[in-house]
Design an enzyme around this catalytic site. Structure first.
Site, short mmCIF file in Angstrom:
data_model
loop_
_atom_site.label_atom_id
_atom_site.label_comp_id
_atom_site.label_asym_id
_atom_site.label_seq_id
_atom_site.Cartn_x
_atom_site.Cartn_y
_atom_site.Cartn_z
N ARG A 138 -8.60 -1.38 8.33
CA ARG A 138 -9.50 -0.44 8.26
C ARG A 138 -9.78 0.29 9.81
NH1 ARG A 138 -14.56 -1.32 4.20
NH2 ARG A 138 -14.00 0.54 2.63
N CYS A 139 -8.75 0.96 10.18
CA CYS A 139 -8.75 1.26 11.65
C CYS A 139 -7.94 2.63 11.82
CB CYS A 139 -7.49 0.41 12.04
SG CYS A 139 -5.97 0.54 11.31
N GLN A 161 0.77 -1.20 -0.03
CA GLN A 161 0.07 -0.03 0.00
C GLN A 161 0.86 1.05 0.01
OE1 GLN A 161 -3.10 -2.20 3.14
NE2 GLN A 161 -3.19 -0.21 3.04
N GLU A 181 -12.49 4.46 6.01
CA GLU A 181 -12.70 3.53 7.18
C GLU A 181 -13.91 3.99 8.05
OE1 GLU A 181 -8.89 5.04 7.83
OE2 GLU A 181 -7.79 3.12 8.23
N1 MCN Z 1 -13.87 9.82 -1.74
C1 MCN Z 1 -14.71 10.70 -2.30
N2 MCN Z 1 -15.36 11.73 -1.62
C2 MCN Z 1 -14.65 11.95 -0.22
C3 MCN Z 1 -13.91 10.87 0.19
C4 MCN Z 1 -13.56 10.11 -0.44
O1 MCN Z 1 -15.22 10.60 -3.45
N3 MCN Z 1 -15.17 13.15 0.56
C5 MCN Z 1 -13.50 8.52 -2.50
C6 MCN Z 1 -11.81 8.81 -2.94
O2 MCN Z 1 -11.51 9.70 -3.74
C7 MCN Z 1 -11.68 7.26 -2.92
C8 MCN Z 1 -12.41 6.50 -2.12
O3 MCN Z 1 -13.34 7.63 -1.98
O4 MCN Z 1 -11.79 6.93 -4.17
C9 MCN Z 1 -11.65 6.39 -0.53
O5 MCN Z 1 -10.86 7.53 0.00
P1 MCN Z 1 -10.37 7.86 1.17
O6 MCN Z 1 -11.49 8.10 2.21
O7 MCN Z 1 -9.55 8.88 0.79
O8 MCN Z 1 -9.31 6.57 1.34
P2 MCN Z 1 -8.33 5.89 0.77
O9 MCN Z 1 -8.19 6.18 -0.80
O10 MCN Z 1 -6.95 6.57 1.37
O11 MCN Z 1 -8.27 4.22 1.05
C10 MCN Z 1 -8.05 4.01 2.09
C11 MCN Z 1 -8.96 3.25 2.95
C12 MCN Z 1 -8.36 2.27 3.84
S1 MCN Z 1 -7.33 3.16 5.02
C13 MCN Z 1 -8.60 0.92 3.92
S2 MCN Z 1 -8.13 0.00 5.33
C14 MCN Z 1 -9.49 0.44 3.27
C15 MCN Z 1 -10.47 1.39 2.44
O12 MCN Z 1 -9.77 2.51 2.27
N4 MCN Z 1 -9.31 -0.53 2.14
C16 MCN Z 1 -9.98 -0.67 1.15
N5 MCN Z 1 -11.47 1.12 1.65
C17 MCN Z 1 -11.12 0.10 0.84
N6 MCN Z 1 -11.86 -0.35 -0.17
C18 MCN Z 1 -11.42 -1.41 -1.23
N7 MCN Z 1 -12.06 -1.66 -2.17
N8 MCN Z 1 -10.34 -1.96 -0.99
C19 MCN Z 1 -9.69 -1.88 0.29
O13 MCN Z 1 -8.34 -2.43 0.60
CU1 CUN Z 2 -5.57 0.82 9.51
S1 CUN Z 2 -6.00 -0.25 7.91
MO1 CUN Z 2 -6.11 1.25 6.32
O1 CUN Z 2 -5.33 2.48 7.34
O2 CUN Z 2 -4.87 0.48 5.26
#
Ligand code: MCN
Ligand code: CUN
Length: 796
Positions: free
Chosen positions: A370-371, A223, A741
C-alpha cells in the site's frame, strides 16, 4: 413509454451497493489458486537458505531423489542449463531464481522438489544436503557502505561495492540558498522500518504446460497478469499467444503480489520438464521471510523556515536498503520511486532530494505494501518533519500546516520536485478534521491533564499523494507504457459483461465497474458482470497496484461505455425514425428532442443492434477503450489522532481518530470507506505493533504471526470518517481519484505524531516505528530518541 432511470436505484455512481463478490466469499465459495485442482497435478516445495550470507560449496540432492513419490529436484545448476538460474528484475537488476554461487539472504530459494503430494515434497527438501561456508553479514546501509564491507553482489561485473545507485532530484543550488536565508532550520532523522503486506492468502501458482498444444497455462496469485505474460514470454522464451495467465480470486495483495518470485518460475519450468501441472503454494513463513518487503529506509530531513512559519526550502537524503537484489516493482524512471512526491501538498519554493540505494543480506523488496511506490515513506517523512518543524518554531501544528498549504486558487501547481498537482481543497479538509476532533477543546484538556502528570497527545497528518500510474509519457514497465483498458459487451437483452486489464484482490471491482456502466448507460449494475484476470479474455492492461484501477482502468470503462452509447444513439435514431442530431440522452433512454415522450431504452437499442440495425450498420454492441491518463490523480487526506500515553508502562491508547478523505467523486461510498478503514488499520499496525527485523546474523525476526502482529477488530481503534469534501479530478472522465492506499500512506504519521506530541517537553524527538511500549517507556524514562534500525539486540 420509456422513462429515465434513477441512478441510485440502478446502482450507479454514488450508490453504496453491497459488494457482489462477497456473495461467494462469505459463503466460502471463492476460487483461489489453492482451490484449483488439475488432473495429474504435482506439488512443489522450496528449500530455503537458513543462512543470510554464505558460499555454496555443494548441493547433494541424491537422497531427495530416492524418496518415493519425488518426480523432480530442481537446483540452480539445472535452472542454469535453461538459462533460468537468474532472472531479470523490474528494476533492471538480476535476481537469483535458485542459488548457484552464494545465498544472499535468509530464506533464499536454494532448491525445489516436485512430488506427488506436498508432504513428500517437503520431506524431500529436508533430505537435500547443502554445504555452506558462512560469510560476514550486512543488514543495514551503514554496514553496506563501511570500509572493507564484503561485496554481496560479487556475481555482477562492475559492482565493486554494495551501492546500487546514487540519485538526486530537485535544485541543489537553489535549496542551498534557501537554507542560507533561513531564520531557522529544523532537522530530523528517521527510520521507516521494514514492513510486510502479509495478505491472508500467500503466493502460489499452478503451471500447466501441455506438450500437445504447446500451450502454457499458469494460474497464479498476481496483481498484474498481462505483465507476467510478457515477462514469461521474455524470460522463458515462449511465444506470447501460447501463454495464458489466469489470476483467480486473490486473498489480498497489498503489493505483495506484484513482483515475480522464484516459485512461479520454478513451477513453470517443472511443468515444462514433467509435462504435468505443478502447484506451488507458499507457506506463511515463506511469504513473510522472502517476498515483497516494503520500506526499510532512512531519512535525514531538513526544513528551512522563516520565523513566521513559512517554509523556504526542503532538503532530504534517503538511504534505502533493498536487500540482496534490486527488484523494486515500480514503473517510474526514478530510482527511489515517487519519494519526491513529498511536500506536494505544501507551497515549498525549492527542494532537493538525494537518495542512495544499497544491497544487504535481506530479502529483496522495498516497494510494496500500500505504497504507490515509496509514497508511504514520502508522506510519513514529510509529516514527521512538519511536526518537528512546527515544534521547533513553537507554532501550532494546524496553523503551521494551513499557512504552508497549496491554496485552492494555486492549481494547477508544480511541486518543487516537478510533479503537477491539479486540484484540492486542503484547508477545508483540515477545518473539517479539526472540528471533528474538537481541536481547541482537546488542546485545553491536554494542558490540564499535563498538569496532573497525564500525557495526552494529538497528531495531525495532512497529505496529497500521486495515485494511478501512468501516464504513458513518464511511466512504463519493461518498456511497456502505463495505460489501461476495458471492454464492454452488451448482449442482446441489454445485459452486459465488462472486462478490464486490472485485477481486483479485494478492492471490489466487480461491484464498482458495473456502477460506472450504470452511470454511463443506464443499465442496472446488477445486469452487468465484471471479469478480470485472464489474459486470454481480458484486454491488455497493467494490473492493479498504485491505486491505479479507478484512475486508469475505471476511466477506460467509462470511455468504452461512451463509445457504446454513441453507437446506441445511432440505433435509437433508426428506431425513432429521426436523424441522430434530433436524439437526446437521459439516463437509460434516448428520446426525440421535439417530442420527449417518444423514446427508446438502452435495452431496446441493444436488441436492435442484433435484430434491427439500419442497413449498412455493423451489427453488435461492443467496444474496447485503452485509456492513457493525462496525469496522476491527487487525492488529499487529513488524519488526526488523539492518544493517551501511560508514562509508567509506555503503553499508548488511541482516544479518537478522525479521517477526512477527498478522493474526488466516489463511485461506491461504502467501498471507499472500507478502503479507508482497512488502510487506517494497517497504519495503526505499522505504527504500533508490526515488527519484522533482523538480528546481527541476518536472521529474520518476525517471520511468523506470533511475532509479526496483525491487528484484529479487538485491537483496532474506532475511526470516524468524513466525506463532505469532494474535489473532482479535473481530467478523469467521472472525476474520481484513487483511494486504495491513502489511509495506509497518510495514517502512520498521525499515530506517531500523536505519541510524540504526548511526549513533547521530555526532550524526546523521535521514536522509530513500531512504537512498542518498551520503546516508548525507554524514551520517556531515559529521555532519549529510540532508533528502530537493525540489528536488533538479541537475548540481552
Ligand atoms: N473507488 C471508488 N471511488 C473512488 C475511488 C475508488 O468507489 N473515487 C473504489 C474502486 O472502484 C475500487 C476501490 O475503491 O473498488 C479501490 O479503488 P482504487 O483506489 O482505484 O484502487 P485499486 O482498485 O487500484 O486497488 C489497489 C490498491 C492498492 S495499490 C493496494 S496495495 C491495496 C488497496 O488497493 N490492496 C488491497 N486496497 C486493498 N483492499 C483489499 N481488500 N485488498 C487488497 O489487496
Ligand atoms: Cu505499493 S502496494 Mo499496491 O501498489 O499494490
Amino acid at each position: 413509454m420509456s422513462q429515465a432511470v434513477d441512478e441510485i436505484k440502478i446502482g450507479g455512481l454514488g450508490a453504496s451497493r453491497k459488494r457482489v463478490e462477497d456473495n461467494r466469499f462469505i459463503r466460502g465459495k471463492g476460487n483461489y489458486t489453492d482451490d484449483i485442482v488439475l488432473p495429474g497435478m504435482l506439488h512443489m516445495e522450496i528449500l530455503r537458505s537458513p543462512l543470510a550470507h554464505a558460499r555454496i560449496k555443494s548441493i547433494d540432492a541424491s537422497k531427495a531423489w530416492d524418496i518415493p513419490g519425488v518426480r523432480l529436484v530442481l537446483t540452480g545448476e539445472i535452472m542454469a542449463t535453461r538459462n533460468l538460474a537468474w532472472m531479470p528484475t523490474l528494476s533492471y537488476d538480476t535476481q537469483a531464481v535458485l542459488a548457484t554461487d552464494k545465498v544472499r539472504f535468509q530464506g533464499q530459494e536454494v532448491a525445489c522438489v516436485i512430488a506427488d503430494d506436498p508432504y513428500i515434497a517437503k520431506d524431500a527438501c529436508e533430505a537435500i544436503v547443502v554445504d555452506y561456508e558462512p560469510l560476514p553479514v550486512i543488514i543495514n546501509p551503514t554496514q553496506a557502505t563501511a570500509e572493507g564491507a564484503p561485496i554481496i553482489r560479487d556475481d555482477k561485473e562492475n559492482q565493486p561495492d554494495n551501492v546500487i545507485y546514487d540519485w538526486e532530484v530537485g535544485d541543489a543550488a537553489g535549496t542551498e540558498r534557501a537554507f542560507e536565508a533561513a531564520d531557522l532550520v529544523s532537522k530530523l532523522e528517521l527510520h521507516y522500518p521494514r514492513s510486510h503486506p502479509s495478505p491472508i492468502e500467500c503466493c502460489g501458482s499452478i503451471a500447466d504446460f501441455n506438450r500437445a498444444t504447446s500451450k502454457l497455462t499458469v494460474y497464479m496469485t498476481t496483481q498484474a497478469p498481462h505483465i507476467i505474460r510478457a515477462a514469461v514470454a521474455m524470460v522463458a522464451e515462449l511465444p506470447e499467444h501460447m501463454i495464458r495467465i489466469i489470476s483467480p480470486d486473490i486473498g489480498g495483495g497489498f503489493g505483495n503480489k506484484v513482483p515475480v518470485y522464484p516459485g512461479y518460475v520454478c513451477s513453470i519450468l517443472a511443468s515444462i520438464l514433467l509435462e504435468r501441472p505443478v502447484k506451488w503454494i507458499e507457506d506463511k513463513t515463506g511469504n513473510l521471510i522472502s517476498t515483497g518487503f516494503a520500506r526499510d529506509i532512512y531519512l535525514k530531513g531538513e526544513i528551512a523556515l522563516r520565523r513566521d512559519g513559512k517554509i523556504l526550502g526542503v532538503r532530504m537524503h534517503t538511504d534505502a536498503d533493498h536487500g540482496a537484489f534490486f527488484s523494486d516493482a515500480q514503473p517510474s524512471k526514478f530510482k527511489i520511486g515517487l519519494m519526491h512526491s513529498a511536500f506536494a501538498a505544501y507551497d515549498v519554493p525549492v527542494a532537493h532530494l538525494t537518495a542512495r540505494g544499497t544491497y544487504s543480506n535481506k530479502a529483496p523488496g522495498g516497494v510494496a505494501y500500500r505504497c504507490s511506490f515509496r509514497v508511504t515513506e514520502a508522506m510519513f517523512f514529510q509529516e514527521r518533519m512538519m511536526q518537528a518543524a512546527a515544534d521547533d518554531l513553537g507554532m501550532d501544528q494546524a496553523a503551521f500546516r494551513r499557512m504552508n498549504f497549496v491554496r485552492d486558487d494555486q492549481f494547477p501547481h508544480r511541486t518543487p520536485f516537478g510533479f503537477l498537482t491539479d486540484s484540492g481543497q486542503y484547508a477545508k479538509c483540515l477545518d473539517v478534521g479539526l472540528k471533528a476532533i474538537d481541536y481547541e477543546n482537546f488542546r485545553q484538556q491536554q494542558a490540564e491533564a499535563r498538569s496532573r502528570g497525564r500525557l495526552l497527545g494529538l497528531g495531525i497528518s495532512t497529505m496529497t499523494e500521486p495515485l494511478g500510474a501512468g501516464n504513458s509519457r513518464e511511466y512504463d514497465i519493461l518498456g511497456i507504457k502505463m495505460f489501461d483498458s476495458a471492454e464492454i459487451k452488451v448482449h442482446l437483452t441489454g445485459k452486459a459483461i465488462v472486462r478490464t486489464g486490472a485485477r481486483t484482490q479485494g478492492q471490489g471491482h466487480e461491484t464498482t465497474w458495473a456502477q460506472i456502466v450504470a452511470h454511463e448507460l443506464g443499465i442496472p449494475a446488477e445486469d452487468v458482470v465484471v471479469e478480470e484476470g485472464d489474459t486470454d479474455t481480458a484486454p491488455f492492461g497493467m494490473g492493479t497496484y498504485a491505486s491505479r484501477s479507478t484512475p486508469v482502468a475505471g476511466a477506460a470503462v467509462a470511455m468504452a461505455a461512451r463509445k457504446i452509447r454513441a453507437k446506441a444513439r445511432k440505433l435509437a435514431a433508426h428506431l425513432l425514425e429521426v436523424s441522430e442530431e434530433d436524439v437526446e440522452w437521459e439516463l437509460g433512454r434516448f428520446y426525440v428532442r421535439s417530442a420527449p415522450d417518444r423514446g427508446v431504452t438502452i435495452q431496446e437499442c441493444a436488441v436492435a443492434a442484433y435484430a434491427n440495425m439500419p442497413d449498412g450498420m455493423e451489427p453488435g454492441l461492443e467496444n474496447t477503450a485503452f485509456y492513457d491518463p493525462p496525469n496522476l490523480t491527487w487525492p488529499f487526506a487529513v488524519y488526526i489522532v488523539t492518544v493517551e500515553v501511560d508514562p509508567a508502562t509506555g503503553v499508548w491508547d488511541v482516544l479518537n481518530m478522525v479521517a477526512v478523505d477527498d478522493c474526488g467523486i466516489r463511485i461506491n461510498p461504502m467501498i471507499v470507506e472500507g478502503q479507508i478503514m482497512g488502510g487506517l488499520t494497517e497504519a495503526y499496525a505499522m505504527s504500533s505493533m508490526q515488527f519484522i527485523t533482523f538480528d546481527a546474523d541476518g536472521n529474520c525476526v518476525g517471520s511468523n504471526y506470533m511475532d509479526y502482529l496483525l491487528p484484529t477488530a479487538w485491537e483496532t481503534p474506532g475511526f470516524e470518517l468524513h466525506s463532505e469534501v469532494v474535489t473532482p479530478c479535473p481530467h478523469h472522465p467521472i472525476g474520481a481519484k484513487g483511494i486504495g492506499e491513502c489511509a495506509a500512506v497518510g495514517g502512520p504519521a498521525a499515530f506517531v505524531n500523536a505519541v510524540m506530541d504526548a511526549l513533547s517537553g521530555t526532550g524526546v524527538r523521535n521514536i522509530d516505528m513500531p512504537l512498542l511500549p518498551d520503546r516508548v517507556w525507554e524514551a520517556i524514562t531515559y529521555r532519549r530518541d529510540i532508533s528502530g534500525a537493525p540489528p536488533v539486540r538479541s537475548d540481552e
